[in-house]
Write a protein that holds these residues in place. Structure first.
Motif, PDB file in Angstrom:
ATOM      1  N   MET A 174       0.841  -1.174   0.000  1.00 50.88           N
ATOM      2  CA  MET A 174       0.000   0.000   0.000  1.00 50.88           C
ATOM      3  C   MET A 174       0.886   1.237   0.000  1.00 50.88           C
ATOM      4  O   MET A 174       1.918   1.270   0.653  1.00 50.88           O
ATOM      5  CB  MET A 174      -0.907   0.017   1.218  1.00 50.88           C
ATOM      6  N   VAL A 175       0.448   2.225  -0.729  1.00 46.69           N
ATOM      7  CA  VAL A 175       1.173   3.487  -0.809  1.00 46.69           C
ATOM      8  C   VAL A 175       0.269   4.594  -0.289  1.00 46.69           C
ATOM      9  O   VAL A 175      -0.907   4.662  -0.638  1.00 46.69           O
ATOM     10  CB  VAL A 175       1.606   3.784  -2.258  1.00 46.69           C
ATOM     11  N   PHE A 176       0.837   5.445   0.546  1.00 49.51           N
ATOM     12  CA  PHE A 176       0.085   6.549   1.121  1.00 49.51           C
ATOM     13  C   PHE A 176       0.743   7.870   0.747  1.00 49.51           C
ATOM     14  O   PHE A 176       1.964   7.971   0.711  1.00 49.51           O
ATOM     15  CB  PHE A 176       0.032   6.438   2.649  1.00 49.51           C
ATOM     16  N   LYS A 177      -0.077   8.865   0.476  1.00 48.22           N
ATOM     17  CA  LYS A 177       0.407  10.229   0.297  1.00 48.22           C
ATOM     18  C   LYS A 177       0.113  10.984   1.578  1.00 48.22           C
ATOM     19  O   LYS A 177      -0.861  10.708   2.274  1.00 48.22           O
ATOM     20  CB  LYS A 177      -0.318  10.926  -0.859  1.00 48.22           C
ATOM     21  N   VAL A 178       0.964  11.929   1.883  1.00 41.82           N
ATOM     22  CA  VAL A 178       0.783  12.736   3.086  1.00 41.82           C
ATOM     23  C   VAL A 178       0.463  14.167   2.662  1.00 41.82           C
ATOM     24  O   VAL A 178       1.173  14.755   1.844  1.00 41.82           O
ATOM     25  CB  VAL A 178       2.050  12.701   3.973  1.00 41.82           C
ATOM     26  N   THR A 179      -0.608  14.706   3.212  1.00 39.81           N
ATOM     27  CA  THR A 179      -1.016  16.074   2.897  1.00 39.81           C
ATOM     28  C   THR A 179      -0.124  17.050   3.657  1.00 39.81           C
ATOM     29  O   THR A 179       0.553  16.666   4.617  1.00 39.81           O
ATOM     30  CB  THR A 179      -2.488  16.316   3.293  1.00 39.81           C
ATOM     31  N   PRO A 180      -0.131  18.329   3.265  1.00 37.33           N
ATOM     32  CA  PRO A 180       0.659  19.331   3.999  1.00 37.33           C
ATOM     33  C   PRO A 180       0.297  19.412   5.485  1.00 37.33           C
ATOM     34  O   PRO A 180       1.123  19.785   6.309  1.00 37.33           O
ATOM     35  CB  PRO A 180       0.329  20.634   3.277  1.00 37.33           C
ATOM     36  N   LYS A 181      -0.932  19.029   5.842  1.00 33.83           N
ATOM     37  CA  LYS A 181      -1.336  19.048   7.247  1.00 33.83           C
ATOM     38  C   LYS A 181      -0.926  17.780   7.991  1.00 33.83           C
ATOM     39  O   LYS A 181      -1.183  17.645   9.177  1.00 33.83           O
ATOM     40  CB  LYS A 181      -2.845  19.232   7.349  1.00 33.83           C
ATOM     41  N   GLY A 182      -0.297  16.823   7.282  1.00 33.22           N
ATOM     42  CA  GLY A 182       0.183  15.612   7.930  1.00 33.22           C
ATOM     43  C   GLY A 182      -0.765  14.439   7.892  1.00 33.22           C
ATOM     44  O   GLY A 182      -0.501  13.409   8.500  1.00 33.22           O
ATOM     45  N   ASN A 183      -1.882  14.559   7.190  1.00 35.54           N
ATOM     46  CA  ASN A 183      -2.821  13.448   7.085  1.00 35.54           C
ATOM     47  C   ASN A 183      -2.385  12.519   5.961  1.00 35.54           C
ATOM     48  O   ASN A 183      -2.017  12.968   4.878  1.00 35.54           O
ATOM     49  CB  ASN A 183      -4.238  13.961   6.805  1.00 35.54           C
ATOM     50  N   ALA A 184      -2.434  11.218   6.185  1.00 40.50           N
ATOM     51  CA  ALA A 184      -2.055  10.235   5.176  1.00 40.50           C
ATOM     52  C   ALA A 184      -3.302   9.600   4.585  1.00 40.50           C
ATOM     53  O   ALA A 184      -4.273   9.338   5.295  1.00 40.50           O
ATOM     54  CB  ALA A 184      -1.175   9.163   5.799  1.00 40.50           C
ATOM     55  N   PHE A 185      -3.285   9.365   3.277  1.00 40.94           N
ATOM     56  CA  PHE A 185      -4.392   8.680   2.628  1.00 40.94           C
ATOM     57  C   PHE A 185      -3.853   7.743   1.566  1.00 40.94           C
ATOM     58  O   PHE A 185      -2.826   7.982   0.940  1.00 40.94           O
ATOM     59  CB  PHE A 185      -5.404   9.681   2.048  1.00 40.94           C
ATOM     60  N   TYR A 186      -4.557   6.626   1.381  1.00 42.40           N
ATOM     61  CA  TYR A 186      -4.175   5.606   0.411  1.00 42.40           C
ATOM     62  C   TYR A 186      -4.320   6.158  -1.003  1.00 42.40           C
ATOM     63  O   TYR A 186      -5.265   6.864  -1.313  1.00 42.40           O
ATOM     64  CB  TYR A 186      -5.072   4.379   0.586  1.00 42.40           C
ATOM     65  N   THR A 187      -3.358   5.821  -1.859  1.00 42.68           N
ATOM     66  CA  THR A 187      -3.441   6.254  -3.241  1.00 42.68           C
ATOM     67  C   THR A 187      -2.897   5.180  -4.170  1.00 42.68           C
ATOM     68  O   THR A 187      -2.077   4.363  -3.769  1.00 42.68           O
ATOM     69  CB  THR A 187      -2.674   7.571  -3.470  1.00 42.68           C
ATOM     70  N   ARG A 188      -3.385   5.178  -5.393  1.00 40.92           N
ATOM     71  CA  ARG A 188      -2.855   4.320  -6.455  1.00 40.92           C
ATOM     72  C   ARG A 188      -2.260   5.163  -7.572  1.00 40.92           C
ATOM     73  O   ARG A 188      -1.942   4.645  -8.626  1.00 40.92           O
ATOM     74  CB  ARG A 188      -3.961   3.435  -7.015  1.00 40.92           C
ATOM     75  N   HIS A 189      -2.124   6.454  -7.335  1.00 37.83           N
ATOM     76  CA  HIS A 189      -1.641   7.353  -8.379  1.00 37.83           C
ATOM     77  C   HIS A 189      -0.525   8.243  -7.842  1.00 37.83           C
ATOM     78  O   HIS A 189      -0.769   9.152  -7.065  1.00 37.83           O
ATOM     79  CB  HIS A 189      -2.796   8.213  -8.906  1.00 37.83           C
ATOM     80  N   LEU A 190       0.702   7.947  -8.274  1.00 41.45           N
ATOM     81  CA  LEU A 190       1.841   8.763  -7.878  1.00 41.45           C
ATOM     82  C   LEU A 190       2.230   9.748  -8.971  1.00 41.45           C
ATOM     83  O   LEU A 190       3.179  10.497  -8.811  1.00 41.45           O
ATOM     84  CB  LEU A 190       3.047   7.863  -7.573  1.00 41.45           C
ATOM     85  N   GLY A 191       1.511   9.706 -10.082  1.00 42.05           N
ATOM     86  CA  GLY A 191       1.858  10.594 -11.190  1.00 42.05           C
ATOM     87  C   GLY A 191       3.181  10.185 -11.805  1.00 42.05           C
ATOM     88  O   GLY A 191       3.395   9.031 -12.155  1.00 42.05           O
TER      89      GLY A 191
END
Length: 83
Positions: A1-18
């Protein structure tokens, strides 16, 4: 699983890293812009183990592996990359 972290520090699952590719090995993990490296595919995770190289595609969740000769179980991060 890959997670992106928002500027506020929240992580969410993603399938798109661009245009990003992730490399994982025993030395360290790092990411690069795929367009800066010929032969490196975008939105992929390369995993290097003692005996094989595994390629995980986030686009369609496919896994492929290669048992080519692995000289050392380490990816070396690039230095001084100009984007």
């Amino acid at each position: 699983m890959v997670f992106k972290v928002t500027p506020k520090g929240n992580a969410f699952y993603t399938r798109h890293l661009g245009n990003v590719t992730i490399f994982i090995s025993k030395s360290e993990s790092f990411s690069v812009r795929a367009s800066s490296f010929p032969g490196v595919s975008r939105n992929q995770v390369y995993i290097l183990d003692d005996t094989e190289i595994v390629l995980f595609s986030l686009d369609d969740s496919t896994i492929s592996s290669s048992t080519d000769i692995v000289v050392a179980p380490y990816f070396l991060p690039p230095q001084n990359i100009e984007y």
